[in-house]
Design an enzyme around this catalytic site. Sequence first.
Site, PDB file in Angstrom:
ATOM      1  N   SER A 173     -63.548  14.546  50.388  1.00  0.00           N
ATOM      2  CA  SER A 173     -62.690  14.917  51.729  1.00  0.00           C
ATOM      3  C   SER A 173     -61.930  15.641  51.723  1.00  0.00           C
ATOM      4  O   SER A 173     -62.137  16.951  51.490  1.00  0.00           O
ATOM      5  CB  SER A 173     -60.879  14.284  50.856  1.00  0.00           C
ATOM      6  OG  SER A 173     -59.711  14.303  52.094  1.00  0.00           O
ATOM      7  N   TYR A 186     -55.178  11.163  45.069  1.00  0.00           N
ATOM      8  CA  TYR A 186     -55.620  11.053  45.681  1.00  0.00           C
ATOM      9  C   TYR A 186     -56.443  12.227  45.804  1.00  0.00           C
ATOM     10  O   TYR A 186     -57.898  12.551  45.489  1.00  0.00           O
ATOM     11  CB  TYR A 186     -55.483  10.695  47.333  1.00  0.00           C
ATOM     12  CG  TYR A 186     -56.688  10.498  47.922  1.00  0.00           C
ATOM     13  CD1 TYR A 186     -57.286   9.250  47.956  1.00  0.00           C
ATOM     14  CD2 TYR A 186     -56.729  11.470  49.629  1.00  0.00           C
ATOM     15  CE1 TYR A 186     -58.700   9.464  49.059  1.00  0.00           C
ATOM     16  CE2 TYR A 186     -57.970  11.436  50.132  1.00  0.00           C
ATOM     17  CZ  TYR A 186     -58.596  10.331  50.030  1.00  0.00           C
ATOM     18  OH  TYR A 186     -59.335  10.053  51.116  1.00  0.00           O
TER      19      TYR A 186
END
Length: 280
Positions: A173, A186
């Site tokens: 990401s 995350y």
Amino acid sequence: MPEQPAQQQTPPGTTAAMTPRPDHGEQSYRGSGKLTGKAALITGADSGIGRAVAIAYAREGADVLISYLDEHEDAEETRRWVEEAGRKAVVVPGDVADPAHCRALVDRAVEEFGRLDVLVSNAAFQMSHETLEEIPDEEWDRTLAINLSAFFHLAKAAVPHLKPGASIIGSSSVNSDNPTPQLLPYDVTKAGIANMCAALAQLLGPKGIRVNSVAPGPIWTPLIPSTMPEEAVQTFGEQVPLGRAGQPAELAPVYVLLASDDGSYVSGARVAVTGGAPIL
């Protein structure tokens, strides 16, 4: 007008409840045989990026094992698209936070397809919190188990079955370099995926196995309305230079490149698909 209205779901969320519905390439992706004869295992393949990759892989000629948690309706929709492309689809529910399930997924893929050529570790979990104190210990552990440890267990189980030319792909990401403070667990896992791919590329290069990661920016998937506040959903994607959230279909060609012979000398790379947001 925002690209998507304010909305919220309970985790893990479903595609049917999203407004607008994401584009997974159902009507647009055209294959050209880049993965003919290959077999792929994709986690989180019921919806979002995973569904888009499954559709693209099938239209490129690959059979696909669709791994998902419990979103049965979404998974069956992905199965339908894979089978409409003329490829074999195997749908397997279960929790990748369990190492035994990760190993079982690899065994099932080899049993069903007789081979395994591509592993895409894509399943992910996140929740938004304004303070460190709000993050439950159990949520920290579960986020790491789903996003990062599952990748380790899947790769470890898959490598004995992978032949030269095989490919492992991790979904990282933009958060790995530009962490959003409200998504701390995350963020950490996505940085770990990028690092693991870089290390695995070096470990597995002598075996002829390529390992890469993809770094998506804000992509419109069920993860967003099911794990973020309504007001954040409404403005989701506006912060990147292109000014909008990306669609899952816009990721699929990169995953095809990294899985196919077109990417035969690409290993240890992290490919940014971020709408212009930089990664380091």
